[in-house]
Write a protein that holds these residues in place. Structure first.
Motif, PDB file in Angstrom:
ATOM      1  N   ARG A 148      18.515  39.071  20.104  1.00  0.00           N
ATOM      2  CA  ARG A 148      19.642  39.978  19.883  1.00  0.00           C
ATOM      3  C   ARG A 148      20.890  39.218  19.468  1.00  0.00           C
ATOM      4  N   LEU A 149      21.145  38.085  20.107  1.00  0.00           N
ATOM      5  CA  LEU A 149      22.314  37.276  19.759  1.00  0.00           C
ATOM      6  C   LEU A 149      22.182  36.681  18.362  1.00  0.00           C
ATOM      7  N   ILE A 150      20.987  36.198  18.030  1.00  0.00           N
ATOM      8  CA  ILE A 150      20.761  35.604  16.712  1.00  0.00           C
ATOM      9  C   ILE A 150      20.914  36.659  15.615  1.00  0.00           C
ATOM     10  N   ARG A 151      20.409  37.865  15.866  1.00  0.00           N
ATOM     11  CA  ARG A 151      20.562  38.933  14.873  1.00  0.00           C
ATOM     12  C   ARG A 151      22.031  39.231  14.608  1.00  0.00           C
ATOM     13  N   ARG A 152      22.825  39.233  15.675  1.00  0.00           N
ATOM     14  CA  ARG A 152      24.245  39.532  15.501  1.00  0.00           C
ATOM     15  C   ARG A 152      24.947  38.413  14.736  1.00  0.00           C
ATOM     16  N   VAL A 153      24.621  37.167  15.035  1.00  0.00           N
ATOM     17  CA  VAL A 153      25.280  36.041  14.372  1.00  0.00           C
ATOM     18  C   VAL A 153      24.825  35.899  12.928  1.00  0.00           C
ATOM     19  N   SER A 154      23.516  36.034  12.692  1.00  0.00           N
ATOM     20  CA  SER A 154      22.972  35.772  11.359  1.00  0.00           C
ATOM     21  C   SER A 154      22.997  36.984  10.439  1.00  0.00           C
ATOM     22  N   GLY A 155      23.039  38.193  11.024  1.00  0.00           N
ATOM     23  CA  GLY A 155      22.999  39.393  10.204  1.00  0.00           C
ATOM     24  C   GLY A 155      21.591  39.773   9.764  1.00  0.00           C
ATOM     25  N   LEU A 156      20.568  39.052  10.232  1.00  0.00           N
ATOM     26  CA  LEU A 156      19.182  39.345   9.873  1.00  0.00           C
ATOM     27  C   LEU A 156      18.567  40.280  10.912  1.00  0.00           C
ATOM     28  N   GLU A 157      17.813  41.267  10.450  1.00  0.00           N
ATOM     29  CA  GLU A 157      17.229  42.258  11.347  1.00  0.00           C
ATOM     30  C   GLU A 157      15.797  41.904  11.744  1.00  0.00           C
ATOM     31  N   PHE A 158      15.550  40.653  12.062  1.00  0.00           N
ATOM     32  CA  PHE A 158      14.228  40.230  12.519  1.00  0.00           C
ATOM     33  C   PHE A 158      14.104  40.507  14.016  1.00  0.00           C
ATOM     34  N   GLN A 159      12.930  40.976  14.410  1.00  0.00           N
ATOM     35  CA  GLN A 159      12.703  41.331  15.807  1.00  0.00           C
ATOM     36  C   GLN A 159      12.261  40.146  16.651  1.00  0.00           C
ATOM     37  N   ASP A 160      11.664  39.133  16.031  1.00  0.00           N
ATOM     38  CA  ASP A 160      11.054  38.039  16.799  1.00  0.00           C
ATOM     39  C   ASP A 160      11.266  36.719  16.073  1.00  0.00           C
ATOM     40  N   LEU A 161      12.488  36.223  16.097  1.00  0.00           N
ATOM     41  CA  LEU A 161      12.803  34.990  15.389  1.00  0.00           C
ATOM     42  C   LEU A 161      12.159  33.776  16.041  1.00  0.00           C
ATOM     43  N   GLY A 162      11.724  33.897  17.292  1.00  0.00           N
ATOM     44  CA  GLY A 162      11.136  32.761  17.992  1.00  0.00           C
ATOM     45  C   GLY A 162       9.670  32.534  17.716  1.00  0.00           C
ATOM     46  N   CYS A 163       9.015  33.422  16.977  1.00  0.00           N
ATOM     47  CA  CYS A 163       7.590  33.263  16.691  1.00  0.00           C
ATOM     48  C   CYS A 163       7.391  32.148  15.667  1.00  0.00           C
ATOM     49  N   SER A 164       6.580  31.164  15.995  1.00  0.00           N
ATOM     50  CA  SER A 164       6.367  30.027  15.093  1.00  0.00           C
ATOM     51  C   SER A 164       5.417  30.354  13.949  1.00  0.00           C
ATOM     52  N   LEU A 165       4.651  31.423  14.060  1.00  0.00           N
ATOM     53  CA  LEU A 165       3.696  31.773  13.018  1.00  0.00           C
ATOM     54  C   LEU A 165       4.442  32.416  11.851  1.00  0.00           C
ATOM     55  N   LYS A 166       4.604  31.638  10.790  1.00  0.00           N
ATOM     56  CA  LYS A 166       5.351  32.085   9.616  1.00  0.00           C
ATOM     57  C   LYS A 166       4.697  31.535   8.357  1.00  0.00           C
ATOM     58  N   ALA A 167       4.857  32.259   7.262  1.00  0.00           N
ATOM     59  CA  ALA A 167       4.364  31.807   5.957  1.00  0.00           C
ATOM     60  C   ALA A 167       5.541  31.671   5.012  1.00  0.00           C
ATOM     61  N   PHE A 168       5.568  30.560   4.257  1.00  0.00           N
ATOM     62  CA  PHE A 168       6.689  30.248   3.370  1.00  0.00           C
ATOM     63  C   PHE A 168       6.195  29.872   1.972  1.00  0.00           C
ATOM     64  N   ARG A 169       7.031  30.132   0.989  1.00  0.00           N
ATOM     65  CA  ARG A 169       6.865  29.481  -0.308  1.00  0.00           C
ATOM     66  C   ARG A 169       7.403  28.058  -0.163  1.00  0.00           C
ATOM     67  N   THR A 170       6.595  27.098  -0.502  1.00  0.00           N
ATOM     68  CA  THR A 170       6.957  25.701  -0.264  1.00  0.00           C
ATOM     69  C   THR A 170       8.254  25.321  -0.974  1.00  0.00           C
ATOM     70  N   GLY A 171       8.412  25.738  -2.229  1.00  0.00           N
ATOM     71  CA  GLY A 171       9.590  25.355  -2.986  1.00  0.00           C
ATOM     72  C   GLY A 171      10.887  25.819  -2.355  1.00  0.00           C
ATOM     73  N   VAL A 172      10.870  26.983  -1.691  1.00  0.00           N
ATOM     74  CA  VAL A 172      12.072  27.503  -1.047  1.00  0.00           C
ATOM     75  C   VAL A 172      12.283  26.842   0.307  1.00  0.00           C
ATOM     76  N   LEU A 173      11.200  26.669   1.071  1.00  0.00           N
ATOM     77  CA  LEU A 173      11.314  26.059   2.391  1.00  0.00           C
ATOM     78  C   LEU A 173      11.883  24.653   2.304  1.00  0.00           C
ATOM     79  N   ARG A 174      11.522  23.922   1.291  1.00  0.00           N
ATOM     80  CA  ARG A 174      11.987  22.535   1.181  1.00  0.00           C
ATOM     81  C   ARG A 174      13.436  22.412   0.719  1.00  0.00           C
ATOM     82  N   LYS A 175      14.086  23.514   0.479  1.00  0.00           N
ATOM     83  CA  LYS A 175      15.512  23.473   0.160  1.00  0.00           C
ATOM     84  C   LYS A 175      16.368  23.343   1.412  1.00  0.00           C
ATOM     85  N   ILE A 176      15.739  23.478   2.585  1.00  0.00           N
ATOM     86  CA  ILE A 176      16.469  23.294   3.843  1.00  0.00           C
ATOM     87  C   ILE A 176      15.821  22.160   4.628  1.00  0.00           C
TER      88      ILE A 176
END
Length: 333
Positions: A148-176
């Protein structure tokens, strides 16, 4: 039923620390889940400086299964975020999937995450553990408050930001770059390089831990809060820190100027101001404001250096075997 996904190569990245009981099980679970996967894939397990038999058991099982199982060993325990970054750096796939090494994430969910990512032309698909199999007091409640705190700070409406199971496009992920406890806030950091419209959530399974013990307790809350402050700053002032410090400096200087102007006016009217504490407050505000403005200028210079120069690594590995780009993939016959 999964949609036909475009051609790609998949890298699965899993950090592990002192999980000797699960070393074989993890490799076997991913192998079973992706055995019939129609595209080339590899599994990178990062041993985050384990002090038990994790490294030995991972290496032993990888040799038995095949060259598409790659084991990376860090020189010491650099913590989960650095271990995840090590795996991301060494992954060769067009798509990267991250997951925890405790097998509470189900590898069977990987294909549907990747299918949603590619078929809907997204940059990130995050898992959503709708039915968490964790303790209420130490895991579920802190997680809900943090989300809830992360959603308020980041403005993202994700329900479970702590879940490690995620899929990314490599080219975008490597920009951070990940450091601190940033693996918990990857969607927020991704929002600095791509649109939130190109990120989505997908409900995934969550299983109770069957072996070993969790390596992360309530003490991580403090580290998460500190990193949350960093996220707020970078999302709003990451490329323009001079605006933050400069604006604060101008505000404090304005307060000091008003105080001294007031004192000058009453001095002109004949009152003694030499012993008034307010005069010292005014001078303090002027000096502090100048310091804030100077800090802003220096921050702008540092940010230019950061964006123009190279970036150091948050981890160090033991000697690695170099693979050709087309070698070491699992391909369905």
């Amino acid at each position: 039923m999964l949609l036909q996904t475009p051609s790609h190569r998949l890298s699965v990245v899993v950090p592990m620390f002192n999980e000797e009981e699960l070393a074989h099980d993890l490799i076997d679970a991913v192998q079973s889940a992706l055995m019939s996967y129609p595209h080339p894939w590899e599994l990178l397990v990062v041993d985050d400086g384990s002090t038990d038999e994790t490294w030995k058991r991972l290496r032993q099982r990888a040799q038995q299964v095949g060259p598409h199982i790659r084991i990376i060993r860090l020189l010491r325990n650099f913590r989960q975020t650095a271990a995840m970054q090590a795996g991301i750096d060494m992954a060769r796939g067009d798509v990267i999937v991250t997951m925890d090494g405790d097998l509470q994430n189900d590898p069977q969910d990987i294909p549907q995450l990747v299918a949603k990512l590619l078929c809907e032309d997204l940059d990130l698909v995050a898992g959503w553990r709708q039915n968490r199999q964790d303790g209420l007091l130490l895991r579920k409640i802190p997680s809900r408050l943090a989300n809830r705190l992360i959603r308020r700070v980041s403005g993202l409406e994700f329900q479970d930001l702590g879940c490690s199971l995620k899929a990314f496009r490599t080219g975008v992920l490597r920009k951070i770059r990940l450091y601190g406890e940033m693996h918990r806030f990857i969607p927020a950091w991704m929002a600095t390089v791509t649109s939130p419209d190109r990120m989505a959530e997908l409900a995934v399974s969550h299983r109770p831990r069957t072996k070993g013990q969790s390596k992360y307790g309530i003490s991580r809350t403090i580290r998460v809060l500190v990193d949350l402050l960093s996220i707020h700053f970078f999302l709003n002032f990451g490329t323009r820190p001079g605006h933050f410090f400069g604006g604060l400096g101008l505000l404090v200087s304005a307060v000091g100027t008003l105080i001294l102007a007031y004192l000058a006016a009453i001095k002109w009217m004949g009152e003694d101001i030499g012993t008034r504490p307010l005069m010292f407050v005014g001078f303090f505000c002027i000096v502090s404001g100048l310091q804030f403005i100077t800090t802003g200028v220096l921050s702008e210079m540092l940010m230019r250096t950061y964006f123009d120069g190279g970036q150091s690594l948050a981890y160090h590995t033991r000697d690695l075997t170099t693979l050709d780009d087309d070698a070491g993939w699992h391909a369905t016959p």
